[in-house]
Motif scaffolding. Structure first.
Motif, PDB file in Angstrom:
ATOM      1  N   ARG A 332      -9.049  26.830  48.816  1.00 58.73           N
ATOM      2  CA  ARG A 332     -10.315  25.983  48.706  1.00 58.73           C
ATOM      3  C   ARG A 332     -10.709  25.565  50.348  1.00 58.73           C
ATOM      4  NH1 ARG A 332      -8.486  22.074  46.244  1.00 58.73           N
ATOM      5  NH2 ARG A 332      -8.376  23.051  44.404  1.00 58.73           N
ATOM      6  N   PHE A 333      -9.710  25.375  51.206  1.00 55.65           N
ATOM      7  CA  PHE A 333      -9.821  25.113  52.419  1.00 55.65           C
ATOM      8  C   PHE A 333     -10.489  26.181  53.297  1.00 55.65           C
ATOM      9  CE2 PHE A 333      -8.506  24.597  56.938  1.00 55.65           C
ATOM     10  CZ  PHE A 333      -9.130  23.304  57.138  1.00 55.65           C
ATOM     11  N   LEU A 334      -9.792  27.301  53.216  1.00 56.81           N
ATOM     12  CA  LEU A 334     -10.267  28.470  53.912  1.00 56.81           C
ATOM     13  C   LEU A 334     -11.660  29.088  53.583  1.00 56.81           C
ATOM     14  CD1 LEU A 334      -6.768  30.385  53.858  1.00 56.81           C
ATOM     15  CD2 LEU A 334      -7.996  29.205  55.916  1.00 56.81           C
ATOM     16  N   MET A 335     -11.900  28.730  52.119  1.00 54.58           N
ATOM     17  CA  MET A 335     -13.322  29.163  51.521  1.00 54.58           C
ATOM     18  C   MET A 335     -14.507  28.218  52.146  1.00 54.58           C
ATOM     19  SD  MET A 335     -13.116  31.616  49.779  1.00 54.58           S
ATOM     20  CE  MET A 335     -14.706  31.563  48.970  1.00 54.58           C
ATOM     21  N   LYS A 336     -14.021  26.924  52.720  1.00 54.04           N
ATOM     22  CA  LYS A 336     -14.969  26.205  53.249  1.00 54.04           C
ATOM     23  C   LYS A 336     -15.067  26.408  54.913  1.00 54.04           C
ATOM     24  CE  LYS A 336     -14.623  22.418  50.079  1.00 54.04           C
ATOM     25  NZ  LYS A 336     -14.133  20.745  49.799  1.00 54.04           N
ATOM     26  N   ARG A 338     -14.348  29.426  56.748  1.00 49.82           N
ATOM     27  CA  ARG A 338     -14.022  30.788  56.789  1.00 49.82           C
ATOM     28  C   ARG A 338     -13.506  31.400  58.097  1.00 49.82           C
ATOM     29  NH1 ARG A 338     -15.998  33.499  52.215  1.00 49.82           N
ATOM     30  NH2 ARG A 338     -17.308  32.104  50.751  1.00 49.82           N
ATOM     31  N   LEU A 339     -14.076  30.849  59.335  1.00 44.32           N
ATOM     32  CA  LEU A 339     -13.757  31.323  60.617  1.00 44.32           C
ATOM     33  C   LEU A 339     -12.497  30.780  60.858  1.00 44.32           C
ATOM     34  CD1 LEU A 339     -17.275  31.525  62.290  1.00 44.32           C
ATOM     35  CD2 LEU A 339     -16.126  33.079  60.861  1.00 44.32           C
ATOM     36  N   LEU A 340     -11.986  29.792  60.376  1.00 47.48           N
ATOM     37  CA  LEU A 340     -10.742  28.981  60.970  1.00 47.48           C
ATOM     38  C   LEU A 340      -9.521  30.182  60.724  1.00 47.48           C
ATOM     39  CD1 LEU A 340      -9.256  26.610  62.064  1.00 47.48           C
ATOM     40  CD2 LEU A 340      -9.107  25.596  59.556  1.00 47.48           C
ATOM     41  N   PHE A 341      -9.213  30.652  59.508  1.00 44.90           N
ATOM     42  CA  PHE A 341      -8.035  31.337  59.492  1.00 44.90           C
ATOM     43  C   PHE A 341      -8.092  32.508  60.708  1.00 44.90           C
ATOM     44  CE2 PHE A 341      -6.205  35.209  57.146  1.00 44.90           C
ATOM     45  CZ  PHE A 341      -4.947  34.715  57.178  1.00 44.90           C
ATOM     46  N   PRO A 342      -8.971  33.441  60.602  1.00 45.31           N
ATOM     47  CA  PRO A 342      -8.737  34.365  61.642  1.00 45.31           C
ATOM     48  C   PRO A 342      -8.681  33.853  63.107  1.00 45.31           C
ATOM     49  CG  PRO A 342     -11.252  34.501  61.039  1.00 45.31           C
ATOM     50  CD  PRO A 342     -10.272  33.589  60.011  1.00 45.31           C
ATOM     51  N   ALA A 343      -9.356  32.656  63.278  1.00 41.87           N
ATOM     52  CA  ALA A 343      -9.077  31.956  64.657  1.00 41.87           C
ATOM     53  C   ALA A 343      -7.582  31.673  64.790  1.00 41.87           C
ATOM     54  CB  ALA A 343     -10.056  31.070  64.804  1.00 41.87           C
ATOM     55  N   LEU A 344      -7.026  31.177  63.642  1.00 42.89           N
ATOM     56  CA  LEU A 344      -5.536  30.429  63.849  1.00 42.89           C
ATOM     57  C   LEU A 344      -4.807  31.738  63.765  1.00 42.89           C
ATOM     58  CD1 LEU A 344      -3.865  27.871  63.645  1.00 42.89           C
ATOM     59  CD2 LEU A 344      -4.034  28.350  60.988  1.00 42.89           C
ATOM     60  N   VAL A 345      -4.946  32.757  63.143  1.00 41.84           N
ATOM     61  CA  VAL A 345      -3.960  33.952  63.242  1.00 41.84           C
ATOM     62  C   VAL A 345      -4.012  34.470  64.776  1.00 41.84           C
ATOM     63  CG1 VAL A 345      -3.591  36.069  62.108  1.00 41.84           C
ATOM     64  CG2 VAL A 345      -4.080  34.532  60.743  1.00 41.84           C
ATOM     65  N   THR A 346      -5.308  34.840  65.014  1.00 38.28           N
ATOM     66  CA  THR A 346      -5.549  35.350  66.550  1.00 38.28           C
ATOM     67  C   THR A 346      -4.755  34.465  67.641  1.00 38.28           C
ATOM     68  OG1 THR A 346      -7.479  36.103  65.668  1.00 38.28           O
ATOM     69  CG2 THR A 346      -7.069  36.247  68.277  1.00 38.28           C
ATOM     70  N   LEU A 347      -4.906  33.104  67.370  1.00 36.14           N
ATOM     71  CA  LEU A 347      -4.200  32.123  68.427  1.00 36.14           C
ATOM     72  C   LEU A 347      -2.952  32.034  68.321  1.00 36.14           C
ATOM     73  CD1 LEU A 347      -4.421  29.807  70.297  1.00 36.14           C
ATOM     74  CD2 LEU A 347      -4.417  28.134  68.316  1.00 36.14           C
ATOM     75  N   ILE A 348      -2.107  32.331  67.018  1.00 38.52           N
ATOM     76  CA  ILE A 348      -0.723  32.599  66.920  1.00 38.52           C
ATOM     77  C   ILE A 348      -0.167  33.894  67.581  1.00 38.52           C
ATOM     78  CG2 ILE A 348       1.347  32.727  65.313  1.00 38.52           C
ATOM     79  CD1 ILE A 348      -0.371  30.916  63.708  1.00 38.52           C
ATOM     80  N   ILE A 349      -0.865  34.869  67.377  1.00 35.20           N
ATOM     81  CA  ILE A 349      -0.461  36.083  67.903  1.00 35.20           C
ATOM     82  C   ILE A 349      -0.513  36.396  69.547  1.00 35.20           C
ATOM     83  CG2 ILE A 349      -0.833  38.786  67.709  1.00 35.20           C
ATOM     84  CD1 ILE A 349      -1.560  38.524  64.802  1.00 35.20           C
ATOM     85  N   SER A 350      -1.856  35.715  69.794  1.00 41.16           N
ATOM     86  CA  SER A 350      -1.915  35.805  71.332  1.00 41.16           C
ATOM     87  C   SER A 350      -0.934  34.971  72.159  1.00 41.16           C
ATOM     88  CB  SER A 350      -3.492  35.260  71.500  1.00 41.16           C
ATOM     89  OG  SER A 350      -4.278  36.005  71.236  1.00 41.16           O
ATOM     90  N   THR A 351      -0.565  33.830  71.391  1.00 44.24           N
ATOM     91  CA  THR A 351       0.550  33.087  72.074  1.00 44.24           C
ATOM     92  C   THR A 351       1.893  33.540  72.318  1.00 44.24           C
ATOM     93  OG1 THR A 351      -0.701  31.122  71.475  1.00 44.24           O
ATOM     94  CG2 THR A 351       1.445  30.719  72.055  1.00 44.24           C
ATOM     95  N   LEU A 352       2.174  34.330  71.199  1.00 49.43           N
ATOM     96  CA  LEU A 352       3.508  35.190  71.218  1.00 49.43           C
ATOM     97  C   LEU A 352       3.477  36.255  71.842  1.00 49.43           C
ATOM     98  CD1 LEU A 352       4.362  34.885  67.386  1.00 49.43           C
ATOM     99  CD2 LEU A 352       5.382  33.278  69.342  1.00 49.43           C
ATOM    100  N   THR A 353       2.236  36.850  72.583  1.00 47.47           N
ATOM    101  CA  THR A 353       2.218  37.849  72.955  1.00 47.47           C
ATOM    102  C   THR A 353       1.811  37.582  74.684  1.00 47.47           C
ATOM    103  OG1 THR A 353      -0.090  38.393  72.607  1.00 47.47           O
ATOM    104  CG2 THR A 353       1.726  39.520  71.300  1.00 47.47           C
TER     105      THR A 353
END
Length: 864
Positions: A332-336, A338-353
Motif C-alpha cells: 500500500r505504501f509503495l502504491m502511493k 511509486r518512485l520511492l522503491f526504485p530510488a531506494l534500491v538504486t541508493l543501496i546498490i550505488s552505496t555498496l558499489t
C-alpha cells in the motif's frame, strides 16, 4: 460415414482457373488504364507513364517480405546504436563527475549516488506516466502475444517511446540491468508500427497471421542487433518465445537479424569505435591447444553449479516480488509512493558499489562492458594466490586490492552482484536480466579458472609440451552456462561464440550449458515463465520432467462439466439467463437439452446482438405500427389528415412542399416553431419522421393514417444524413409487458454468425495430447464431446491447474491421478456402443443437404 471428395482438388483448381480466364477474355480491356490518360498528353508523356508505372511497381514491392525485413533491420540497428551511444555518454558523465571530485570523498559519494538515482527515478516516472506496459523485460509478454493472446497497448507507439527512453536512462545509470529482453519487445513494437504504416500502401499488412510471422522475425532482430549475434539471436528468440515454431519463418528471422547486426557493426566502424567489423567482446585464446581433455570435469562442475545458481536466481527474484505484494502495508505504501522503491534500491546498490568504500572489493568502478572485457582476458591474474606476479594494466587495476587477493575479490563480486541483480530487476523500469546474469556467470567461471591455474601452475598436460590453463575460457563457459540456466535455453552457447569471435571452446561450452539446463529445469521454471506466473498472463506452462501421469490423465478428469449452452429451439429469455449466468466468450450451440448434440458455437457478442435486436426500440415501434394498421380496417375519409412525404433523389430535384394544413395537437413539431402556422415555402419534415415510423421501405408510397392515438410527444427534426430518433409512445408498464412477450418468443438464428466447426476434444483425450494441441494451435478453450454430445469444456485455466498439479479449482471435477487407467483394458464401453448405434440410426432418417458434384449427378452417391 466418412465422406468422400467428388473431384480431385488439382483438377478442380485447373477448371476454375480456365473458367475465370474465359470470363476475363470476354470483357474487352482498355489498351491503357484510365488513370494514365492524363499522363499521355504532352511532350514527355512516355516518361510520365514510365515514372508512374515504376512508382506503382515500387509501392507494390513494399508488400514483399524482404523489403519489410530490411526496413525492420535498418531501423532496429539505428535504434540500438543510438541507445548504446547515449548509454556510453551517460556512463562517461558519471565517471567524469566522480573523477573531477577526487579531492573530496564526500562529494564523490554524493555524485556517485545521486546520478544513478536521478536517472532511475526519471525512468520509472516517465514510464509510469506514458506507458506502464513498458516496465520490465517484454519477453514474457511477447511469448504470450505470439501464442495468440491479445494484450492491449503492448505494441503501440506510446509504449515504444517509453521503452526506448526508459531503457536508455536505466542502463545509463550503471545499475546491474540488461537490454536484451527489452530489445526483443522494442523490435516487436517496431515491426507492429511498420506494419501499421505500410498498411497505407496495401491491405496485406492487416493480415493477422502475417503480423504474427513478422513479430516472430522481430524477436530475432532484437537479439541480433543487441549483441551483433544473428545466428544466436534467431535461436534464442525461438527458444524463449515459441513452443512450436513454423519453419517458414526461419529465413525471415535470419535475414532480418543478419542485416540488423551488419548495420549495427558498420555504424560502430563509421563512428570510429572499431577499425573493422569484429566481435563485440573479441577474445584471443590460443587455438592450437585451447584446453586439455582432463579439464572437462572442471567445465562440467561449472555447468552443474550454474544450474543450481540459475534456479536460485529465479527463486530469489520471484520471492522478492511476492514478498512486496503479500505485505499489505509495504504494498500500500509503495502504491502511493511509486518512485520511492526504485530510488531506494538504486541508493543501496550505488552505496555498496562506491569505489573508495565497499566497491573496492568488487571492482565497483567498472561498467558491465568493461567487466566482461576483463573477465574474458586470456592471461592468468593470480598464480598460487599471489596476485603480485601479474602486472595489472588499465581497467584490470580494478580487480587488484592491496590487502586481499583476486579470489576474495571475485567471491565478493559474485555474491554481491547476485542479490543486487535479482533485486534490481524488480524495480518498475524497462530492464532485462540476461546481461547481469551473463556477467555473474563469467565471474564464476573466472573464479574456477583462476583456481585451476593456481592448483596446476604448469598445466595438467602429461606430454613434454606445457600448456598452461587459460582462465578466460572458463569465464566464457560460465557466462553461457549461467545465462542458459536462468533462461532455459541452449542457444546462449551460440551467442557466446558470436560475442567472442572464437569457437575454440565449443565442446566445454555445450557440455556446461546442457548440464546447467538439466539441473535448472528440474528445479525452477525459466525466468520468463516465472514472470508470466507472477503477472498471471494467460500462458500455458510446459510439461516438465516427471509428469508420467500426463499419459493417463484424461480430459474428462479435468474438464468443467457444468457449463452454459444455447439450444437451437431456445427462447430469448433463455439467452438472457445465459448471458447473466456466465462470462464465456464463446457459447456452445446444441440441438436440444435432451440430445446435447453439439452443432457449433456462437460468440457472446452475437448472443447479445440477438437479444438487443429483439428488444430494440425500433422493433417496438414496428410492432406498434403493425398493431395500429391492423386496427384500421378501412381508409380514412378525405377530411383526414394527409401528409406529403418528400424525398431527395439523386438527380437533385427539390422536394415538393407539403400541404399547409394545420397539424393535429397530437402531432406537434419541435417547440421552436408554432404547430399551427408553418412558415410559407418551408419543407415539412414531419412527413419524413412519420414515414420512418410507419413505412418499412423508404421508397414506399405516401400512406394515409388516422390521428395519433397517444399523448402529444415532440418529434425532433434531424438532419438529412442522420437517423431519425423517435420517441417511444408506450408507458413504462406497457414497455415491460411488451418485452416480456418478446422474451417468450423462439430465437431466430438466421442473422447470427455461428461457427459450425468449433474445436472439440473427445473425453478420453490424454493430458499430453491436449497440451500439445493447445500449444500448437494457440487455443484458449475447447469443447469436450462424447459421441457428438457435449459433456464439458476445458480451458487454459483447467489445463494449467492440471499441469501444475493443483486440480482443486471451482468447477473442476478432481479424480485420482491414475483414475482414467481403469478403462485402459477396453476401448469403448457397452453404453457408448449402444448410444453410438442409436445416434447413427437417428441420423439415417435425416436428409443432409449437400452440393451437387461437377457432373450434376446428385443421385449417384456410391463410389464406383
Amino acid at each position: 460415414m466418412y465422406g468422400r471428395y467428388t473431384q480431385d482438388l488439382g483438377t478442380f483448381a485447373k477448371d476454375e482457373a480456365a473458367r475465370l480466364r474465359l470470363q476475363e477474355g470476354d470483357t474487352p480491356r482498355p489498351r491503357r488504364p484510365s488513370e494514365l490518360l492524363e499522363y499521355t498528353q504532352g511532350r514527355c508523356a512516355p516518361c510520365r507513364v514510365c515514372a508512374l508505372q515504376c512508382q506503382r511497381f515500387l509501392i507494390s514491392k513494399v508488400g514483399e517480405d524482404w523489403v519489410f525485413l530490411i526496413l525492420l533491420g535498418l531501423v532496429m540497428a539505428l535504434v540500438s546504436w543510438a541507445m548504446d551511444f547515449a548509454i556510453a555518454t551517460c556512463l562517461q558523465a558519471q565517471k567524469w563527475m566522480y573523477g573531477g571530485l577526487d579531492t573530496n570523498v564526500l562529494l564523490q559519494y554524493m555524485a556517485w549516488v545521486t546520478y544513478p538515482t536521478v536517472l532511475i527515478t526519471f525512468s520509472a516516472g516517465f514510464t509510469q506516466i506514458l506507458a506502464p506496459q513498458a516496465v520490465g523485460s517484454g519477453i514474457p509478454e511477447m511469448k504470450t502475444i505470439l501464442r495468440g493472446v491479445v494484450l492491449k497497448e503492448y505494441l503501440t507507439l506510446k509504449t515504444f517511446v517509453a521503452k526506448v527512453i526508459g531503457l536508455t536512462c536505466a542502463l545509463g545509470s550503471g545499475m546491474p540491468l540488461g537490454k536484451e529482453g527489452p530489445f526483443v519487445h522494442i523490435a516487436s513494437m517496431c515491426a507492429a508500427l511498420l506494419s501499421r504504416f505500410l498498411s497505407l500502401f496495401g491491405g496485406f499488412y492487416e493480415n493477422e497471421a502475417r503480423n504474427i510471422e513478422m513479430l516472430a522475425a522481430a524477436c530475432a532482430v532484437g537479439v541480433g542487433c543487441c549483441f551483433a549475434a544473428p545466428i544466436g539471436g534467431v535461436l534464442f528468440s525461438i527458444e524463449v518465445t515459441s513452443t512450436f515454431f513454423a519453419v517458414r519463418n526461419y529465413w525471415r528471422g535470419f535475414f532480418a537479424a543478419t542485416f540488423s547486426a551488419f548495420i549495427f557493426r558498420v555504424l560502430a566502424v563509421w563512428n570510429k569505435d572499431e577499425e573493422t567489423i569484429t566481435a563485440l567482446f573479441k577474445t584471443r585464446f590460443r587455438l592450437d591447444f585451447p584446453f586439455d581433455l582432463q579439464e572437462l570435469p572442471a567445465f562440467a562442475v561449472i555447468g552443474i553449479a550454474s544450474g543450481f545458481g540459475g534456479a536460485l536466481f529465479v527463486y530469489l527474484n520471484r520471492k522478492i516480488v511476492q514478498f512486496m505484494r503479500r505485505q499489505k502495508t509495504i504494498n500500500r505504501f509503495l502504491m502511493k509512493k511509486r518512485l520511492l522503491f526504485p530510488a531506494l534500491v538504486t541508493l543501496i546498490i550505488s552505496t555498496l558499489t562506491f569505489p573508495p568504500g565497499f566497491g573496492q572489493f568488487m571492482a565497483g568502478q567498472l561498467t558491465q562492458k568493461d567487466t566482461l572485457v576483463t573477465l574474458f582476458d586470456n592471461q592468468t591474474w593470480a598464480k598460487q594466490g599471489i596476485n603480485d606476479e601479474f602486472e595489472y594494466l588499465g581497467i584490470l587495476e580494478a580487480w587488484r586490492h592491496p590487502r586481499s587477493n583476486v579470489f576474495v575479490t571475485l567471491v565478493v563480486f559474485i555474491l554481491m552482484k547476485f542479490w543486487m541483480s535479482a533485486l534490481a530487476t524488480t524495480i518498475p523500469v524497462p530492464c532485462g536480466a540476461f546481461m547481469p546474469v551473463f556477467v555473474i556467470g563469467a565471474a564464476f567461471g573466472r573464479l574456477v579458472g583462476e583456481s585451476m591455474a593456481a592448483w596446476f601452475p604448469d598445466g595438467i598436460h602429461t606430454d613434454s609440451n606445457i600448456y598452461r590453463i587459460v582462465p578466460g575460457g572458463y569465464a566464457v563457459v560460465g557466462a553461457a552456462a549461467l545465462s542458459g540456466a536462468v533462461t532455459h535455453t541452449v542457444s546462449t552457447a551460440v551467442i557466446v561464440f558470436e560475442l567472442t569471435g572464437q569457437i575454440s571452446h565449443i565442446l566445454p561450452v555445450m557440455i556446461a550449458v546442457i548440464l546447467a539446463n538439466a539441473v535448472a529445469q528440474s528445479l525452477q521454471p525459466s525466468l520468463y515463465d516465472s514472470i508470466i506466473r507472477i503477472k498471471k498472463l494467460p500462458y500455458l506452462p510446459e510439461l516438465g520432467w516427471g509428469h508420467h501421469e500426463k499419459y493417463n490423465v484424461r480430459v474428462e478428469d479435468i474438464m468443467v462439466r457444468d457449463i452454459r449452452y444455447v439450444t437451437l429451439n431456445c427462447k430469448y429469455r433463455d439467452l438472457q439467463q445465459v448471458l447473466h449466468s456466465t462470462k464465456m466468450k464463446n457459447l456452445p450451440l446444441v440441438e436440444s437439452a435432451e440430445s446435447m448434440i453439439l452443432l457449433g458455437s456462437i460468440e457472446r457478442a452475437q448472443v447479445g446482438a440477438l437479444l438487443s435486436s429483439q428488444l430494440s426500440p425500433q422493433r417496438r415501434l414496428l410492432t406498434l405500427r403493425q398493431k395500429v394498421l391492423s386496427e384500421d380496417g378501412h381508409r380514412l375519409s378525405d377530411s383526414s389528415i394527409r401528409f406529403q412525404i418528400s424525398t431527395e433523389t439523386s438527380s437533385g430535384t427539390p422536394a415538393r412542399p407539403a400541404l399547409r394544413k394545420p397539424l393535429k395537437p397530437a402531432l406537434k413539431r419541435v417547440p421552436s416553431s408554432p404547430p399551427d402556422s408553418p412558415p410559407a415555402g418551408s419543407t415539412d419534415h414531419t412527413g419524413i419522421a412519420l414515414k420512418s415510423l410507419f413505412c418499412a421501405n423508404a421508397a414506399a408510397e405516401p400512406t394515409e393514417v388516422r390521428a395519433w392515438p397517444f399523448p402529444a410527444l415532440p418529434i425532433p427534426l434531424p438532419g438529412p444524413a442522420q437517423p431519425y430518433p423517435l420517441p417511444c409512445p408506450m408507458a413504462p408498464p406497457q414497455i415491460l409487458e411488451w418485452e416480456e412477450q418478446q422474451l417468450d418468443q423462439l430465437v431466430d438464428f438466421s442473422s447470427a454468425k455461428i461457427d459450425p466447426a468449433p474445436f472439440q476434444l473427445v473425453e478420453h483425450t490424454s493430458l499430453h495430447k491436449t497440451h500439445t494441441i493447445f500449444s500448437l494451435l494457440g487455443l484458449d478453450h475447447a469443447f469436450v464431446t462424447s459421441i457428438g454430445r457435449l459433456v464439458g469444456m476445458v480451458s487454459l485455466k483447467e489445463l494449467r491447474k492440471a499441469i501444475e498439479g493443483s486440480l482443486t479449482g471451482k468447477g473442476v471435477k478432481v479424480r485420482p491421478p491414475l483414475a482414467s487407467f481403469r478403462d485402459s483394458t477396453a476401448s469403448t464401453t457397452e453404453a457408448d456402443t449402444t448410444a453410438l448405434r442409436q445416434l447413427w440410426d437417428r441420423h439415417q432418417h435425416h436428409h443432409m443437404p449437400r452440393e451437387a458434384g461437377p457432373g450434376g449427378d446428385d443421385d449417384d452417391d456410391t463410389p464406383k
